[in-house]
Design a protein around this motif. Structure first.
Motif, PDB file in Angstrom:
ATOM      1  N   MET A   1       0.845  -1.196   0.000  1.00 14.45           N
ATOM      2  CA  MET A   1       0.000   0.000   0.000  1.00 14.45           C
ATOM      3  C   MET A   1       0.883   1.249   0.000  1.00 14.45           C
ATOM      4  O   MET A   1       1.783   1.369   0.814  1.00 14.45           O
TER       5      MET A   1
ATOM      6  N   ARG B   1       1.286   5.029   0.816  1.00 16.21           N
ATOM      7  CA  ARG B   1       0.657   5.998   1.716  1.00 16.21           C
ATOM      8  C   ARG B   1       0.904   7.422   1.212  1.00 16.21           C
ATOM      9  O   ARG B   1       2.032   7.793   0.951  1.00 16.21           O
TER      10      ARG B   1
ATOM     11  N   GLU C   1      -8.176   7.366  -3.412  1.00 10.93           N
ATOM     12  CA  GLU C   1      -8.587   6.309  -2.464  1.00 10.93           C
ATOM     13  C   GLU C   1      -9.281   5.146  -3.189  1.00 10.93           C
ATOM     14  O   GLU C   1      -9.335   4.038  -2.668  1.00 10.93           O
TER      15      GLU C   1
ATOM     16  N   ALA D   1      -6.774   0.527  -5.487  1.00 12.41           N
ATOM     17  CA  ALA D   1      -6.588  -0.536  -4.491  1.00 12.41           C
ATOM     18  C   ALA D   1      -5.272  -0.436  -3.720  1.00 12.41           C
ATOM     19  O   ALA D   1      -5.201  -0.828  -2.554  1.00 12.41           O
ATOM     20  N   ASP D   2      -4.242   0.115  -4.368  1.00  8.26           N
ATOM     21  CA  ASP D   2      -2.916   0.141  -3.734  1.00  8.26           C
ATOM     22  C   ASP D   2      -2.521   1.503  -3.176  1.00  8.26           C
ATOM     23  O   ASP D   2      -1.381   1.709  -2.772  1.00  8.26           O
ATOM     24  N   LEU D   3      -3.467   2.471  -3.154  1.00  9.14           N
ATOM     25  CA  LEU D   3      -3.159   3.813  -2.650  1.00  9.14           C
ATOM     26  C   LEU D   3      -4.067   4.142  -1.471  1.00  9.14           C
ATOM     27  O   LEU D   3      -5.248   3.807  -1.480  1.00  9.14           O
ATOM     28  N   THR D   4      -3.507   4.804  -0.458  1.00  6.20           N
ATOM     29  CA  THR D   4      -4.322   5.281   0.654  1.00  6.20           C
ATOM     30  C   THR D   4      -3.849   6.674   1.074  1.00  6.20           C
ATOM     31  O   THR D   4      -2.648   6.933   1.138  1.00  6.20           O
TER      32      THR D   4
ATOM     33  N   ARG E   1       2.649   5.584  -8.685  1.00  7.24           N
ATOM     34  CA  ARG E   1       3.256   4.236  -8.625  1.00  7.24           C
ATOM     35  C   ARG E   1       4.689   4.261  -9.160  1.00  7.24           C
ATOM     36  O   ARG E   1       5.585   3.634  -8.599  1.00  7.24           O
TER      37      ARG E   1
END
Length: 200
Positions: A1, A3, A22, A25-28, A115
């Protein structure tokens, strides 16, 4: 993930960008900031992998916030801007910024850039890079640039004079000369133009 810290002084844009990122799927998004001061503080508190910073954010600017974050943390930074001047790009790259994108970038494309940056690569928008290669010449002298740099925060002439070790009258002359060369109506406009061009 991965951040993220999102920093933009326009609440609607900041909120929309955070919500869109958000969805990946791989970013928060771990923090949101409205000022450069808040961005630096929240970066230290949350230690995000990447800080996405608006370039034109008060009280300093996104470039200053990026430099402060990079000095203290391994966080990578991406600058987002409405008006990308080639000189600012040069300063951003020397400050260790990993990405430089226009605000017109779609959220899905920004997610891809995030990414890439997280994987250790750099990204510079192709139009910004092309304009950097054809950047115009600076008409100002070193002294005029020094005085404009000192005047950027809106300090009075006496304070600028003390900072650059010149007489107030000499400072006024340099400011007038810079304003005339740049066709600026005020010293603040001249300093802003010089900053936008990346000369100071």
């Amino acid at each position: 993930m991965i951040r993220l810290l999102i920093a933009d002084d326009e609440g609607l844009l900041r909120g929309a960008l955070a919500a869109l990122l958000e969805l990946e799927a791989d970013l928060t998004v771990v923090a949101e900031a409205a000022t450069t001061t808040e961005a630096v503080r929240l970066a230290a508190e949350h230690r995000p992998d990447i800080a996405v910073l608006d370039l034109e954010m008060p009280p300093a600017d996104g470039l200053q916030a990026a430099a402060e974050i990079r000095a203290e943390l391994p966080t990578r930074t991406i600058l987002v801007t409405r008006h990308a001047r080639p000189g600012v790009l040069r300063r951003a790259l020397s400050a260790g910024v990993s990405g430089f994108v226009p605000k017109t970038t779609p959220a899905a494309r920004l997610a891809e850039i995030i990414r890439d940056v997280a994987a250790g690569r750099r990204y510079v928008d192709s139009e910004i890079a092309a304009s950097a290669l054809t950047e115009g010449w600076c008409p100002l002298t070193e002294r005029e640039l020094e005085v404009l740099r000192a005047s950027r925060g809106g300090a009075p002439v006496a304070e600028i004079a003390a900072r650059v070790h010149l007489a107030p009258g000499t400072v006024r002359n340099y400011l007038s000369s810079a304003m005339a060369k740049l066709g600026a109506a005020s010293r603040h406009a001249a300093a802003h133009r010089a900053w936008e061009e990346g000369w100071i």
